[in-house]
Motif scaffolding. Structure first.
Motif, mmCIF file in Angstrom:
data_model
loop_
_atom_site.group_PDB
_atom_site.id
_atom_site.type_symbol
_atom_site.label_atom_id
_atom_site.label_comp_id
_atom_site.label_asym_id
_atom_site.label_seq_id
_atom_site.Cartn_x
_atom_site.Cartn_y
_atom_site.Cartn_z
ATOM 1 N N ASP A 199 0.806 -1.216 0.000
ATOM 2 C CA ASP A 199 0.000 0.000 0.000
ATOM 3 C C ASP A 199 0.839 1.267 0.000
ATOM 4 O OD1 ASP A 199 -1.948 -1.894 0.116
ATOM 5 O OD2 ASP A 199 -3.086 -0.965 1.732
ATOM 6 N N CYS A 200 2.138 1.112 -0.313
ATOM 7 C CA CYS A 200 3.033 2.272 -0.292
ATOM 8 C C CYS A 200 2.883 3.080 -1.583
ATOM 9 C CB CYS A 200 4.475 1.802 -0.121
ATOM 10 S SG CYS A 200 5.661 3.145 -0.245
ATOM 11 N N ASN A 201 2.449 4.326 -1.433
ATOM 12 C CA ASN A 201 2.265 5.204 -2.605
ATOM 13 C C ASN A 201 3.586 5.505 -3.295
ATOM 14 O OD1 ASN A 201 -0.508 5.917 -2.856
ATOM 15 N ND2 ASN A 201 -0.342 6.809 -0.824
ATOM 16 N N ALA A 202 4.649 5.666 -2.506
ATOM 17 C CA ALA A 202 5.951 5.993 -3.097
ATOM 18 C C ALA A 202 6.436 4.825 -3.953
ATOM 19 C CB ALA A 202 6.950 6.315 -2.003
ATOM 20 N N PHE B 228 12.484 3.318 -5.098
ATOM 21 C CA PHE B 228 12.283 3.492 -3.653
ATOM 22 C C PHE B 228 12.373 2.122 -2.983
ATOM 23 C CE2 PHE B 228 9.158 4.053 -0.030
ATOM 24 C CZ PHE B 228 10.020 4.797 0.753
ATOM 25 N N PRO C 176 8.941 0.671 2.661
ATOM 26 C CA PRO C 176 8.836 0.902 4.111
ATOM 27 C C PRO C 176 9.396 -0.242 4.949
ATOM 28 C CG PRO C 176 6.659 0.534 3.122
ATOM 29 C CD PRO C 176 7.624 0.653 1.995
ATOM 30 N N CYS D 174 10.085 8.755 0.476
ATOM 31 C CA CYS D 174 8.797 8.539 1.166
ATOM 32 C C CYS D 174 7.940 9.792 1.070
ATOM 33 C CB CYS D 174 9.076 8.176 2.624
ATOM 34 S SG CYS D 174 7.641 8.321 3.696
ATOM 35 N N THR D 175 6.662 9.618 0.763
ATOM 36 C CA THR D 175 5.762 10.780 0.643
ATOM 37 C C THR D 175 4.989 11.046 1.934
ATOM 38 O OG1 THR D 175 3.948 9.427 -0.164
ATOM 39 C CG2 THR D 175 5.426 10.329 -1.830
ATOM 40 N N ARG D 176 5.304 10.310 2.981
ATOM 41 C CA ARG D 176 4.649 10.462 4.295
ATOM 42 C C ARG D 176 3.134 10.299 4.205
ATOM 43 N NH1 ARG D 176 8.396 13.917 3.303
ATOM 44 N NH2 ARG D 176 6.836 15.165 2.285
ATOM 45 N N CYS D 177 2.691 9.359 3.379
ATOM 46 C CA CYS D 177 1.238 9.185 3.231
ATOM 47 C C CYS D 177 0.617 8.490 4.435
ATOM 48 C CB CYS D 177 0.930 8.406 1.961
ATOM 49 S SG CYS D 177 1.413 6.659 2.054
ATOM 50 N N TRP D 178 1.426 7.819 5.247
ATOM 51 C CA TRP D 178 0.991 7.158 6.489
ATOM 52 C C TRP D 178 0.338 5.799 6.238
ATOM 53 C CZ3 TRP D 178 -2.645 6.039 10.523
ATOM 54 C CH2 TRP D 178 -2.117 6.146 11.812
ATOM 55 N N ASN D 179 0.249 5.390 4.970
ATOM 56 C CA ASN D 179 -0.396 4.092 4.702
ATOM 57 C C ASN D 179 0.305 2.956 5.432
ATOM 58 O OD1 ASN D 179 -2.453 4.953 3.154
ATOM 59 N ND2 ASN D 179 -1.631 4.279 1.180
ATOM 60 N N CYS D 180 1.639 2.990 5.452
ATOM 61 C CA CYS D 180 2.370 1.867 6.061
ATOM 62 C C CYS D 180 2.053 1.765 7.546
ATOM 63 C CB CYS D 180 3.870 2.000 5.818
ATOM 64 S SG CYS D 180 4.569 3.585 6.282
ATOM 65 N N LEU E 59 6.585 4.407 9.063
ATOM 66 C CA LEU E 59 6.816 5.841 8.856
ATOM 67 C C LEU E 59 7.548 6.454 10.063
ATOM 68 C CD1 LEU E 59 6.572 8.471 7.334
ATOM 69 C CD2 LEU E 59 4.235 8.694 8.167
ATOM 70 N N ILE F 271 11.093 5.644 9.631
ATOM 71 C CA ILE F 271 11.703 6.488 8.594
ATOM 72 C C ILE F 271 12.010 7.870 9.164
ATOM 73 C CG2 ILE F 271 11.242 7.613 6.360
ATOM 74 C CD1 ILE F 271 9.490 5.108 5.686
HETATM 75 S S1 SF4 Z 1 4.507 6.816 4.575
HETATM 76 FE FE1 SF4 Z 1 4.946 4.643 4.298
HETATM 77 S S2 SF4 Z 1 3.492 3.970 2.749
HETATM 78 FE FE2 SF4 Z 1 3.581 6.208 2.624
HETATM 79 S S3 SF4 Z 1 5.151 6.679 1.086
HETATM 80 FE FE3 SF4 Z 1 6.194 6.634 3.081
HETATM 81 S S4 SF4 Z 1 6.947 4.548 3.250
HETATM 82 FE FE4 SF4 Z 1 5.397 4.513 1.648
#
Ligand code: SF4
Ligand code: SF4
Ligand code: FES
Length: 343
Positions: free
Chosen positions: A159-162, A169, A172, A206-212, A223, A226
């Motif tokens: 589910d990682c957007n990055a 990349f 996570p 990482c785009t910090r989307c928080w999905n992980c 996250l 990271i």
């Molecule tokens: S927050 Fe987690 S899921 Fe989202 S881009 Fe970063 S590593 Fe991937």
């Protein structure tokens, strides 16, 4: 209760399809129980992975109603909308960001390859113990608990957007493992690890989307791991003497270190603060351009990423400032006035 399960079926190179199965089940049954029942009673050709049935081994990770999870850890009742008068179908698909081998079984090799890129073991030098065991304080060990709980299920990777738009990349799971090692008092490669992760393939991708954090079934919170790595990278002391060229002044040398050895880290952080200060949250259109797109090479490197974003309908054409932008700006300015970070 009678529930419909819509299950992803594919035997590549055949195109995928969704197949419905109806099952008499109960809210307390796990999704894995239901898949077993379907396989044993309705269609023996349905393929999925399982092993422990106790959220230990990580084998049964898949997407349940669009979100990566362990099939043995989710219950039918949790996947049904209580507001709906009729039970809605439960949709089950394979993990994302990995090629499908058959139905719900994916090829995990890219996941393992990415893990191996961070050298996922305590360094050999740290394990070379001449006379006695390698001691750790309880507090040092405790700090590793969260990252050490990873069962390598692949949910975060899925589910990682990055990862979806940037194949370089590392993912996570790998970054969480990297931080597990960076924080380990026995490891002798801390500096080398931080240096290797200071890139867009590493922590800055990482785009910090928080999905992980949201999907991880073990509380690893990749996250957060990271973020700790980023803090480690940014707080490394700058070795002024090591880079001093003999024919230049010290001030020139320090500037050279700052712009050459920490370019992405500093630019990434500065850009982030500037954009959040101006719009309340990040304007994704400008972010990548300002971090890596300042020279022709950096600009070119963004083209494939931009195309993949467009193809997946994730390209942010518009930017809407956050409703709380003024408050965010005040907070940042207050921190600055107090002489603290952010940059
Ligand atoms: S927050 Fe987690 S899921 Fe989202 S881009 Fe970063 S590593 Fe991937
Ligand atoms: S970090 Fe969590 S979601 Fe990711 S592989 Fe490890 S246990 Fe699974
Ligand atoms: S079967 Fe082992 S985690 Fe689900």
């Amino acid at each position: 209760m009678r529930v419909e399960f819509q299950i992803f079926r594919q035997l590549p190179p055949e195109p995928p399809r969704w197949q419905s199965f109806w099952l008499e089940t109960s809210p307390g049954a796990t999704i894995l129980d239901c898949l077993n029942q379907i396989k044993w009673e309705q269609d023996g050709s349905l393929a999925f992975r399982k092993n422990c049935r106790n959220t230990i081994c990580g084998s049964c990770a898949m997407r349940i109603n669009g979100r990566a999870a362990l099939a043995c850890g989710r219950h039918v009742g949790e996947e049904l909308d209580p507001r709906s008068p009729q039970p809605q179908p439960i949709r089950i698909g394979p993990l994302g960001n990995l090629p499908v081998l058959r139905d719900l079984v994916v090829d995990m090799q890219p996941f393992w390859n990415d893990l191996s890129r961070v050298d996922p073991f305590v360094s050999t030098a740290g394990r070379r113990i001449p006379e006695r065991e390698f001691l750790q304080l309880p507090a040092e060990r405790e700090h590793l608990n969260a990252a050490g709980g990873c069962i390598l299920c692949g949910a975060c990777y899925s589910d990682c957007n990055a990862k979806e738009v940037n194949p370089e990349f590392v993912g996570p799971h790998a970054l969480a493992r990297a931080n597990r090692l960076v924080q380990d008092s026995r490891d002798s490669q801390r500096e080398q690890r931080l240096q290797a992760l200071d890139s867009l393939a590493g922590v800055w991708g990482c785009t910090r989307c928080w999905n992980c954090n949201s999907v991880c079934p073990m509380g690893v919170a990749p996250l957060d791991q990271i973020t700790e790595l980023k803090q480690g990278i940014l707080s490394r002391p700058v070795d002024k003497t090591a880079a001093l060229p003999t024919d230049r002044s010290p001030s020139h040398a320090v500037r050279a270190i700052r712009t050459e050895s920490l370019p992405i880290a500093i630019r990434h952080r500065k850009t982030l603060v500037q954009l959040v200060r101006s719009g309340g949250w990040i304007d994704e259109r400008r972010f990548a351009l300002q971090v890596v797109g300042r020279d022709p090479k950096g600009l070119l490197s963004l083209v494939p990423l931009g195309l993949r974003l467009l193809a997946r309908g994730k390209f942010p054409f518009r930017f809407q400032p956050s409703a709380g932008a003024a408050t965010v700006r005040r907070l940042i300015d207050t921190v600055r006035q107090k002489g603290r970070d952010p940059l």
